[in-house]
Motif scaffolding. Structure first.
Motif, PDB file in Angstrom:
ATOM      1  N   HIS A 232       0.807  -1.227   0.000  1.00 14.22           N
ATOM      2  CA  HIS A 232       0.000   0.000   0.000  1.00 14.22           C
ATOM      3  C   HIS A 232       0.842   1.280   0.000  1.00 14.22           C
ATOM      4  O   HIS A 232       0.417   2.290  -0.542  1.00 14.22           O
ATOM      5  CB  HIS A 232      -1.016   0.000   1.163  1.00 14.22           C
ATOM      6  N   ASP A 233       2.029   1.222   0.595  1.00 13.73           N
ATOM      7  CA  ASP A 233       2.844   2.444   0.703  1.00 13.73           C
ATOM      8  C   ASP A 233       4.094   2.418  -0.180  1.00 13.73           C
ATOM      9  O   ASP A 233       4.989   3.251   0.009  1.00 13.73           O
ATOM     10  CB  ASP A 233       3.251   2.679   2.167  1.00 13.73           C
TER      11      ASP A 233
ATOM     12  N   HIS B 282      -6.388   3.202  -1.203  1.00 13.29           N
ATOM     13  CA  HIS B 282      -6.280   2.855   0.221  1.00 13.29           C
ATOM     14  C   HIS B 282      -6.478   4.081   1.122  1.00 13.29           C
ATOM     15  O   HIS B 282      -6.102   5.190   0.795  1.00 13.29           O
ATOM     16  CB  HIS B 282      -4.965   2.127   0.526  1.00 13.29           C
TER      17      HIS B 282
ATOM     18  N   ASP C  20      -4.365  -0.254   7.863  1.00 12.87           N
ATOM     19  CA  ASP C  20      -3.442   0.888   7.846  1.00 12.87           C
ATOM     20  C   ASP C  20      -3.664   1.780   9.065  1.00 12.87           C
ATOM     21  O   ASP C  20      -2.706   2.225   9.712  1.00 12.87           O
ATOM     22  CB  ASP C  20      -3.660   1.677   6.551  1.00 12.87           C
TER      23      ASP C  20
ATOM     24  N   TYR D 145       5.809   5.565  -1.715  1.00 10.33           N
ATOM     25  CA  TYR D 145       6.757   6.444  -1.019  1.00 10.33           C
ATOM     26  C   TYR D 145       8.205   6.117  -1.380  1.00 10.33           C
ATOM     27  O   TYR D 145       9.106   6.896  -1.055  1.00 10.33           O
ATOM     28  CB  TYR D 145       6.617   6.294   0.501  1.00 10.33           C
TER      29      TYR D 145
ATOM     30  N   HIS E  65       1.311   9.220  -3.164  1.00  8.41           N
ATOM     31  CA  HIS E  65       1.847   7.857  -3.095  1.00  8.41           C
ATOM     32  C   HIS E  65       0.849   6.752  -3.496  1.00  8.41           C
ATOM     33  O   HIS E  65       1.271   5.757  -4.074  1.00  8.41           O
ATOM     34  CB  HIS E  65       2.498   7.580  -1.724  1.00  8.41           C
TER      35      HIS E  65
HETATM   36 FE   LIG Z   1      -0.440   5.123   2.560  1.00  7.19          FE
END
Ligand SMILES: [Fe+2]
Length: 184
Positions: free
Chosen positions: A54-55, A93, A128, A58, A68
């Motif tokens: 999900h990240d 997300h 999250d 970044y 992101h």
């Molecule tokens: Fe995120």
């Protein structure tokens, strides 16, 4: 091998060295996803894969627009040719539409990535937003407060999170209710 293992290895490759704290958070979010088996059943693997990824937007190597969810989802779609559902979950997300609107990217995000079904979107948001930046379980109110204090009141992310708060809280409560009904 399930998607989750592939996703874990990819996320580790992209995050572990340049962004160790983001990698710690990611590991906690994935652990939360794995804990939702009682309500997600066969889709637990998909959700866990999305949690790992999900990240990734970044990661320094992936930054393009600077938003992101979109950068991560485009990388999954265009470079990895990943499962559409995975890219869509990453794109949306944690109520990403609110920040997309703040950045003038709402139409782009919506046009490129349809939303997955609400239960899965909510489940990823829950994972999250109940995991601290260091990867530890935390309640959603503490998580929201930490984001505000990290970015400060004037920052675009803080404004976005303020707008997204009802969406985030609703998602967390929906998952908690489902877990309650499943006896977890
Ligand atoms: Fe995120």
């Amino acid at each position: 091998m399930g998607q989750a293992e592939w996703a874990r290895d990819l996320a580790r490759h992209l995050l572990e060295e340049p962004l160790p704290r983001r990698w710690a958070h990611t590991q906690g979010v994935a652990a939360q996803a794995e804990s939702l088996g009682s309500i997600l059943g066969a889709e637990t693997d998909l959700l866990t894969a999305a949690a790992w990824l999900h990240d990734i937007g970044y990661a320094p190597a992936l930054i393009d627009t600077g938003f992101h969810p979109l950068d991560g989802a485009r990388y999954l779609r265009d470079v990895q040719q990943a499962d559409d559902r995975l890219a869509r979950l990453v794109a949306h997300h944690t109520c990403a539409e609110c920040e997309a609107a703040e950045r003038g990217l709402f139409d782009t995000l919506s046009a490129e990535f349809a939303k997955e079904r609400p239960e899965l979107v909510e489940a990823l948001t829950y994972c999250d937003m109940t995991t601290s930046p260091d990867g530890l379980p935390v309640d959603v109110e503490t998580r929201l407060a930490e984001i505000h204090s990290r970015y400060g009141p004037e920052h675009l992310v803080s404004r976005s999170i303020t707008k997204a708060t009802p969406c985030i809280i609703a998602a967390v409560h929906a998952v908690q209710a489902a877990l309650g009904h499943s006896g977890q």
